[in-house]
Design a protein around this motif. Structure first.
Motif, PDB file in Angstrom:
ATOM      1  N   TYR B  36       0.837  -1.153  -0.214  1.00 36.80           N
ATOM      2  CA  TYR B  36      -0.196  -0.035  -0.641  1.00 36.80           C
ATOM      3  C   TYR B  36       1.154   1.051   0.160  1.00 36.80           C
ATOM      4  CZ  TYR B  36      -4.647  -2.522   1.338  1.00 36.80           C
ATOM      5  OH  TYR B  36      -5.516  -3.469   1.464  1.00 36.80           O
ATOM      6  N   GLN B  38       0.228   5.592   1.031  1.00 35.69           N
ATOM      7  CA  GLN B  38       0.443   6.865   1.954  1.00 35.69           C
ATOM      8  C   GLN B  38       0.840   7.797   1.145  1.00 35.69           C
ATOM      9  OE1 GLN B  38       0.580   6.082   5.879  1.00 35.69           O
ATOM     10  NE2 GLN B  38      -1.249   7.315   6.173  1.00 35.69           N
ATOM     11  N   GLN B  42      -2.972  11.366   3.702  1.00 31.61           N
ATOM     12  CA  GLN B  42      -4.380  11.498   2.994  1.00 31.61           C
ATOM     13  C   GLN B  42      -4.057   9.636   3.891  1.00 31.61           C
ATOM     14  OE1 GLN B  42      -5.447  12.285   0.485  1.00 31.61           O
ATOM     15  NE2 GLN B  42      -4.555  13.889   1.734  1.00 31.61           N
ATOM     16  N   GLY B  43      -5.471   8.931   3.224  1.00 31.51           N
ATOM     17  CA  GLY B  43      -5.391   7.248   3.580  1.00 31.51           C
ATOM     18  C   GLY B  43      -4.722   6.022   2.831  1.00 31.51           C
ATOM     19  N   LEU B  44      -4.386   5.358   2.805  1.00 30.01           N
ATOM     20  CA  LEU B  44      -3.904   4.396   2.294  1.00 30.01           C
ATOM     21  C   LEU B  44      -4.587   3.760   1.210  1.00 30.01           C
ATOM     22  CD1 LEU B  44      -3.114   3.828   5.503  1.00 30.01           C
ATOM     23  CD2 LEU B  44      -2.071   1.938   4.402  1.00 30.01           C
ATOM     24  N   LEU B  46      -3.871   1.025  -2.018  1.00 29.22           N
ATOM     25  CA  LEU B  46      -3.430  -0.138  -2.313  1.00 29.22           C
ATOM     26  C   LEU B  46      -2.954  -0.158  -3.935  1.00 29.22           C
ATOM     27  CD1 LEU B  46      -3.200  -3.393  -2.284  1.00 29.22           C
ATOM     28  CD2 LEU B  46      -5.327  -3.432  -4.653  1.00 29.22           C
ATOM     29  N   GLU B  88       4.914   7.351   1.687  1.00 31.01           N
ATOM     30  CA  GLU B  88       5.327   6.104   2.581  1.00 31.01           C
ATOM     31  C   GLU B  88       4.276   5.289   2.116  1.00 31.01           C
ATOM     32  OE1 GLU B  88       4.539   7.189   6.567  1.00 31.01           O
ATOM     33  OE2 GLU B  88       6.551   5.457   7.472  1.00 31.01           O
ATOM     34  N   PHE B  90       3.667   1.003   2.952  1.00 33.53           N
ATOM     35  CA  PHE B  90       3.607  -0.173   3.347  1.00 33.53           C
ATOM     36  C   PHE B  90       3.426  -1.419   2.846  1.00 33.53           C
ATOM     37  CE2 PHE B  90       3.559   2.330   7.745  1.00 33.53           C
ATOM     38  CZ  PHE B  90       2.908   3.536   6.640  1.00 33.53           C
ATOM     39  N   TRP B 104       1.013  -5.870   9.515  1.00 32.67           N
ATOM     40  CA  TRP B 104       1.764  -4.220   8.614  1.00 32.67           C
ATOM     41  C   TRP B 104       3.475  -4.494   9.259  1.00 32.67           C
ATOM     42  CZ3 TRP B 104      -0.785  -1.546   5.517  1.00 32.67           C
ATOM     43  CH2 TRP B 104      -3.057  -2.026   4.511  1.00 32.67           C
ATOM     44  N   GLY B 105       3.931  -3.614   8.276  1.00 32.73           N
ATOM     45  CA  GLY B 105       5.596  -3.689   8.621  1.00 32.73           C
ATOM     46  C   GLY B 105       5.224  -2.288   8.784  1.00 32.73           C
ATOM     47  N   ALA B 106       5.898  -1.442   9.040  1.00 39.39           N
ATOM     48  CA  ALA B 106       6.496  -0.665   9.987  1.00 39.39           C
ATOM     49  C   ALA B 106       6.398   1.538   8.781  1.00 39.39           C
ATOM     50  CB  ALA B 106       7.637   0.063  10.658  1.00 39.39           C
TER      51      ALA B 106
END
Lengths: 114, 114
Positions: B36, B38, B42-44, B46, B88, B90, B104-106
Motif C-alpha cells: 500500500y 500513503q 491521506q489514507g492508504l 493499494l 510512505e 507499507f 503490517w510493516g512499519a
C-alpha cells in the motif's frame, strides 16, 4: 460511490473527555477494521467486525470500544481519552471474494489528546 | 508469531532512478501479500497484491513486486521514479486462517531528490 468515509477529520480532546469516531462504507462490505497509526509503528489493529452486530478485539483494544449496529457503519469510542491515544485513526473495510480481500481505507481522523 | 519487516525506515532516490523497497515476512501458512502507498495526510491506497500464481505481480503507477518464497520476501520495485512517488509505503501480510486480518510493516518513507 464514496467508498469509506470517516468523521470527524480532526479532533482535539482534553484528557478524560469522550468521543466517538464514525466510519461509513457504501460498498456493502462485511468486514470492517479500526487501526491506529503512530510514527514508526505502521498500523495497529484496535478492533474489527466480521459482520453486523459482531465485534472482536485486535492488537491494541484497551481504552476503546466499538459497535456495528448497521452493516455500513462502524463506530469507535473513547470513553476517557488519554494522551497516549493521540494518533491518526484509520477505518478500513473488505469484502471476501476468492483471491481478493484487500482493505479499502478511509482518509483518517487525526486525534490529539491534551 | 507472524511479523512483517521493512528494514528501511527512509530511502532517498534521485528522480528517474530505479527503486526497490524491501519487505520480509514471517508466516507459517501460505501468505497473501500486499503493498500500500500513503501520500502525506491521506489514507492508504493499494498498489498491488499477491495471492497465488505468477510470482511477479504488476500494480498501479508502474510498480511491480516479486514474491520469493525461499527468501520470505515481497520486494517492491519501480524502474524509474517520479517526484510524485514520494510517499510512505507499507507492506502487509495476511491469510485466510488469520480471520482476514493483515499484519503490517512499519513503513518505508520514500524521498525523491530532484
Amino acid at each position: 460511490n464514496a467508498g469509506v468515509t470517516q468523521t470527524p477529520k480532526f479532533r482535539v480532546l482534553k484528557t478524560g473527555q469522550s468521543m466517538t469516531l464514525l466510519c461509513a462504507q457504501d460498498m456493502n462490505h462485511e468486514y470492517m477494521y479500526w487501526y491506529r497509526q503512530d510514527p514508526g509503528m505502521g498500523l495497529r489493529l484496535i478492533h474489527y467486525s466480521v459482520g453486523e452486530g459482531t465485534t472482536a478485539k485486535g492488537e491494541v483494544p484497551d481504552g476503546y470500544n466499538v459497535s456495528r449496529l448497521k452493516k455500513q457503519n462502524f463506530l469507535l469510542g473513547l470513553e476517557s481519552a488519554a494522551p497516549s491515544q493521540t494518533s491518526v485513526y484509520f477505518c478500513a473495510s473488505t469484502q471476501l471474494h476468492p483471491n481478493s480481500y484487500e482493505q479499502y481505507f478511509g482518509p483518517g481522523t487525526r486525534l490529539t489528546v491534551t | 508469531a507472524q511479523s512483517v519487516t521493512q528494514p528501511d525506515i527512509h530511502i532517498t532516490v534521485s528522480e528517474g532512478a530505479s527503486l526497490e523497497l524491501r519487505c520480509n515476512y514471517s508466516y507459517g501458512a501460505t501468505p497473501y501479500l500486499f503493498w500500500y502507498v500513503q501520500s502525506p495526510g491521506q489514507g492508504l491506497q493499494l498498489l498491488l497484491k499477491y495471492f497465488s500464481g505468477d510470482t511477479l505481480v504488476q500494480g498501479i503507477k508502474g510498480f511491480e513486486a516479486e514474491f520469493k518464497r525461499s527468501q520470505s520476501s515481497f520486494n517492491l520495485r519501480k524502474p524509474s521514479v517520479h517526484w510524485s512517488d514520494a510517499a510512505e509505503y507499507f507492506c502487509a501480510v495476511g491469510a485466510v486462517d488469520s480471520n482476514y486480518q493483515l499484519i503490517w510493516g512499519a513503513g518505508t518513507k520514500l524521498i525523491i531528490k530532484p
